[in-house]
Design a protein around this motif. Structure first.
Motif, mmCIF file in Angstrom:
data_model
loop_
_atom_site.group_PDB
_atom_site.id
_atom_site.type_symbol
_atom_site.label_atom_id
_atom_site.label_comp_id
_atom_site.label_asym_id
_atom_site.label_seq_id
_atom_site.Cartn_x
_atom_site.Cartn_y
_atom_site.Cartn_z
ATOM 1 N N PHE A 21 -4.895 -5.069 -0.878
ATOM 2 C CA PHE A 21 -4.910 -3.726 -1.688
ATOM 3 C C PHE A 21 -4.288 -2.545 -1.138
ATOM 4 O O PHE A 21 -3.611 -1.925 -1.923
ATOM 5 C CB PHE A 21 -6.283 -3.636 -2.053
ATOM 6 C CG PHE A 21 -6.932 -4.211 -3.368
ATOM 7 C CD1 PHE A 21 -6.947 -3.686 -4.551
ATOM 8 C CD2 PHE A 21 -7.347 -5.583 -3.231
ATOM 9 C CE1 PHE A 21 -7.483 -4.331 -5.676
ATOM 10 C CE2 PHE A 21 -7.702 -6.299 -4.270
ATOM 11 C CZ PHE A 21 -7.916 -5.624 -5.653
ATOM 12 N N LEU A 22 -4.439 -2.522 0.108
ATOM 13 C CA LEU A 22 -3.938 -1.281 0.738
ATOM 14 C C LEU A 22 -2.258 -1.466 0.987
ATOM 15 O O LEU A 22 -1.516 -0.414 0.832
ATOM 16 C CB LEU A 22 -4.386 -1.298 2.155
ATOM 17 C CG LEU A 22 -5.646 -0.708 2.392
ATOM 18 C CD1 LEU A 22 -6.191 -0.771 3.895
ATOM 19 C CD2 LEU A 22 -5.848 0.979 1.757
ATOM 20 N N TYR A 23 -1.742 -2.489 0.996
ATOM 21 C CA TYR A 23 -0.314 -2.897 0.875
ATOM 22 C C TYR A 23 0.064 -2.547 -0.412
ATOM 23 O O TYR A 23 1.213 -1.731 -0.678
ATOM 24 C CB TYR A 23 -0.014 -4.327 0.975
ATOM 25 C CG TYR A 23 1.502 -4.731 0.969
ATOM 26 C CD1 TYR A 23 2.260 -4.537 1.967
ATOM 27 C CD2 TYR A 23 2.062 -5.237 -0.218
ATOM 28 C CE1 TYR A 23 3.773 -4.716 1.860
ATOM 29 C CE2 TYR A 23 3.387 -5.405 -0.351
ATOM 30 C CZ TYR A 23 4.172 -5.124 0.856
ATOM 31 O OH TYR A 23 5.396 -5.343 0.543
ATOM 32 N N GLY A 57 -15.162 0.567 13.413
ATOM 33 C CA GLY A 57 -15.105 2.084 13.718
ATOM 34 C C GLY A 57 -14.688 2.954 12.513
ATOM 35 O O GLY A 57 -14.541 2.413 11.433
ATOM 36 N N GLY A 58 -14.865 4.265 12.916
ATOM 37 C CA GLY A 58 -14.624 5.063 11.619
ATOM 38 C C GLY A 58 -13.183 5.432 11.231
ATOM 39 O O GLY A 58 -12.307 5.787 12.103
ATOM 40 N N PHE A 59 -12.739 5.252 9.949
ATOM 41 C CA PHE A 59 -11.281 5.089 9.589
ATOM 42 C C PHE A 59 -11.323 6.226 8.769
ATOM 43 O O PHE A 59 -10.080 7.071 8.462
ATOM 44 C CB PHE A 59 -10.821 4.021 9.072
ATOM 45 C CG PHE A 59 -11.066 2.781 10.224
ATOM 46 C CD1 PHE A 59 -10.146 2.744 11.221
ATOM 47 C CD2 PHE A 59 -11.557 1.621 9.674
ATOM 48 C CE1 PHE A 59 -10.238 1.686 11.800
ATOM 49 C CE2 PHE A 59 -11.783 0.411 10.549
ATOM 50 C CZ PHE A 59 -10.912 0.495 11.704
ATOM 51 N N GLN A 70 -2.458 4.381 7.685
ATOM 52 C CA GLN A 70 -3.299 4.363 8.805
ATOM 53 C C GLN A 70 -4.364 3.227 8.744
ATOM 54 O O GLN A 70 -4.490 2.286 9.577
ATOM 55 C CB GLN A 70 -4.186 5.718 9.279
ATOM 56 C CG GLN A 70 -4.847 5.596 10.403
ATOM 57 C CD GLN A 70 -5.497 6.810 10.738
ATOM 58 O OE1 GLN A 70 -6.504 7.293 9.860
ATOM 59 N NE2 GLN A 70 -5.563 7.232 11.795
ATOM 60 N N LEU A 71 -5.221 2.950 7.670
ATOM 61 C CA LEU A 71 -6.002 1.924 7.418
ATOM 62 C C LEU A 71 -5.308 0.658 7.235
ATOM 63 O O LEU A 71 -5.712 -0.212 7.803
ATOM 64 C CB LEU A 71 -6.800 2.509 6.251
ATOM 65 C CG LEU A 71 -8.119 1.388 5.775
ATOM 66 C CD1 LEU A 71 -8.997 1.515 7.070
ATOM 67 C CD2 LEU A 71 -8.904 1.903 4.650
ATOM 68 N N TYR A 72 -4.291 0.636 6.401
ATOM 69 C CA TYR A 72 -3.332 -0.468 6.396
ATOM 70 C C TYR A 72 -3.270 -1.327 7.832
ATOM 71 O O TYR A 72 -3.419 -2.303 8.286
ATOM 72 C CB TYR A 72 -2.251 -0.520 5.925
ATOM 73 C CG TYR A 72 -1.491 -1.528 5.504
ATOM 74 C CD1 TYR A 72 -1.576 -2.628 4.751
ATOM 75 C CD2 TYR A 72 -0.193 -1.670 6.210
ATOM 76 C CE1 TYR A 72 -0.852 -3.671 4.681
ATOM 77 C CE2 TYR A 72 0.663 -2.951 6.257
ATOM 78 C CZ TYR A 72 0.451 -3.906 5.323
ATOM 79 O OH TYR A 72 1.233 -4.855 5.149
ATOM 80 N N ASP A 73 -2.777 -0.238 8.880
ATOM 81 C CA ASP A 73 -2.003 -0.618 10.100
ATOM 82 C C ASP A 73 -3.521 -0.862 10.981
ATOM 83 O O ASP A 73 -3.266 -1.753 11.310
ATOM 84 C CB ASP A 73 -1.569 0.441 10.709
ATOM 85 C CG ASP A 73 -0.099 0.951 10.375
ATOM 86 O OD1 ASP A 73 0.341 -0.122 9.432
ATOM 87 O OD2 ASP A 73 0.442 1.938 10.607
ATOM 88 N N ARG A 77 -4.133 -4.783 12.506
ATOM 89 C CA ARG A 77 -4.545 -4.976 13.912
ATOM 90 C C ARG A 77 -5.675 -5.546 14.046
ATOM 91 O O ARG A 77 -5.635 -6.582 15.006
ATOM 92 C CB ARG A 77 -4.486 -3.454 14.522
ATOM 93 C CG ARG A 77 -4.969 -3.546 16.285
ATOM 94 C CD ARG A 77 -5.124 -2.364 16.768
ATOM 95 N NE ARG A 77 -6.269 -1.651 15.978
ATOM 96 C CZ ARG A 77 -7.546 -1.892 16.441
ATOM 97 N NH1 ARG A 77 -7.659 -2.885 17.310
ATOM 98 N NH2 ARG A 77 -8.299 -1.264 15.891
ATOM 99 N N ILE A 78 -6.792 -5.403 13.542
ATOM 100 C CA ILE A 78 -7.966 -6.077 13.405
ATOM 101 C C ILE A 78 -7.805 -7.825 13.026
ATOM 102 O O ILE A 78 -8.350 -8.521 13.878
ATOM 103 C CB ILE A 78 -9.123 -5.621 12.709
ATOM 104 C CG1 ILE A 78 -9.579 -4.268 13.058
ATOM 105 C CG2 ILE A 78 -10.250 -6.515 12.407
ATOM 106 C CD1 ILE A 78 -10.254 -3.386 11.939
ATOM 107 N N LEU A 79 -6.712 -7.948 12.136
ATOM 108 C CA LEU A 79 -6.784 -9.052 11.631
ATOM 109 C C LEU A 79 -5.605 -9.953 12.561
ATOM 110 O O LEU A 79 -5.418 -11.245 12.276
ATOM 111 C CB LEU A 79 -6.157 -9.228 10.082
ATOM 112 C CG LEU A 79 -7.031 -8.976 9.201
ATOM 113 C CD1 LEU A 79 -6.290 -8.878 7.685
ATOM 114 C CD2 LEU A 79 -7.962 -10.120 8.928
#
Length: 210
Positions: A21-23, A57-59, A70-73, A77-79
């Protein structure tokens, strides 16, 4: 499976959906979004989204929302999207060919480096810009190239022997279409089972109930 065992599997399974969705939002030029706006698009509650993201973490900022890029990146990274894990595919029949040709492994954290089949009529052919190798060469290839994940598009009865070889060669993750219960014999590896027939029956259930 996440390394932090306190994070529930449903939360982990929602991460790729957030990522998609973010993409789409990035592609549309959206730079900032609130949890309420995101919830309307994803059909989740805003509270659920905040709880999910707070696990890592807080985004966002209250009253400001989330920066989409930022949230997408961060979710990428988490994935593990910022690193490419070497992978191989076993079984290059109709299903394996479709998976190899149409799944964009490099945009999903993996680099597909080898194709294998035990059918001599297929060995030497080309799929997904790679030459199909014999499963007889599997151990030598793994020792040399050190794949860490294997896609199994093979019959259930063929899986135990090949999985044993792969585990002994250091493969620690499986995308398993074979219906062989890998975890029953190898509880320390990481497995994502794909039962397409099960999802079809689940759809049938929901439609019947409706």
């Amino acid at each position: 499976m996440a390394k932090d065992t306190n994070i529930s599997l449903p939360v982990i399974r929602r991460l790729p959906r957030y990522y998609r969705f973010l993409y789409d939002l990035k592609e549309k030029g959206v730079t900032r979004i609130s949890s309420r706006e995101l919830s309307q698009k994803m059909r989740l509650t805003a509270s659920q989204i905040r709880q999910d993201l707070n696990c890592f973490g807080g985004f966002g900022q209250q009253g400001y929302g989330y920066l989409v890029d930022q949230l997408y990146d961060e979710i990428g990274r988490i994935l593990g999207m910022d690193q490419l894990t070497p992978a191989i595919l076993l079984g290059v029949g109709n299903l394996g060919t479709a998976v190899g040709n149409h799944i964009e492994f490099k945009t999903r954290g993996f680099n597909l480096i080898g194709l294998f089949d035990d059918n001599p009529d297929l060995v030497g052919d080309t799929r997904a810009d790679m030459t199909i190798r014999s499963t007889d060469d599997l151990e030598i290839f793994c020792r040399e190239h050190k794949p860490e994940m294997a896609v199994l598009c093979i019959p259930k009865e063929a899986a135990p022997r090949l999985v044993e070889t792969l585990v002994n060669c250091g493969v620690k993750g499986f995308w398993n279409f074979s219906h062989y219960d890998i975890l029953n014999d190898y509880p320390d590896v990481i497995v994502e089972n794909v039962h397409m027939g099960d999802t079809l029956m689940t759809l049938s259930y929901h439609m019947t109930q409706e």
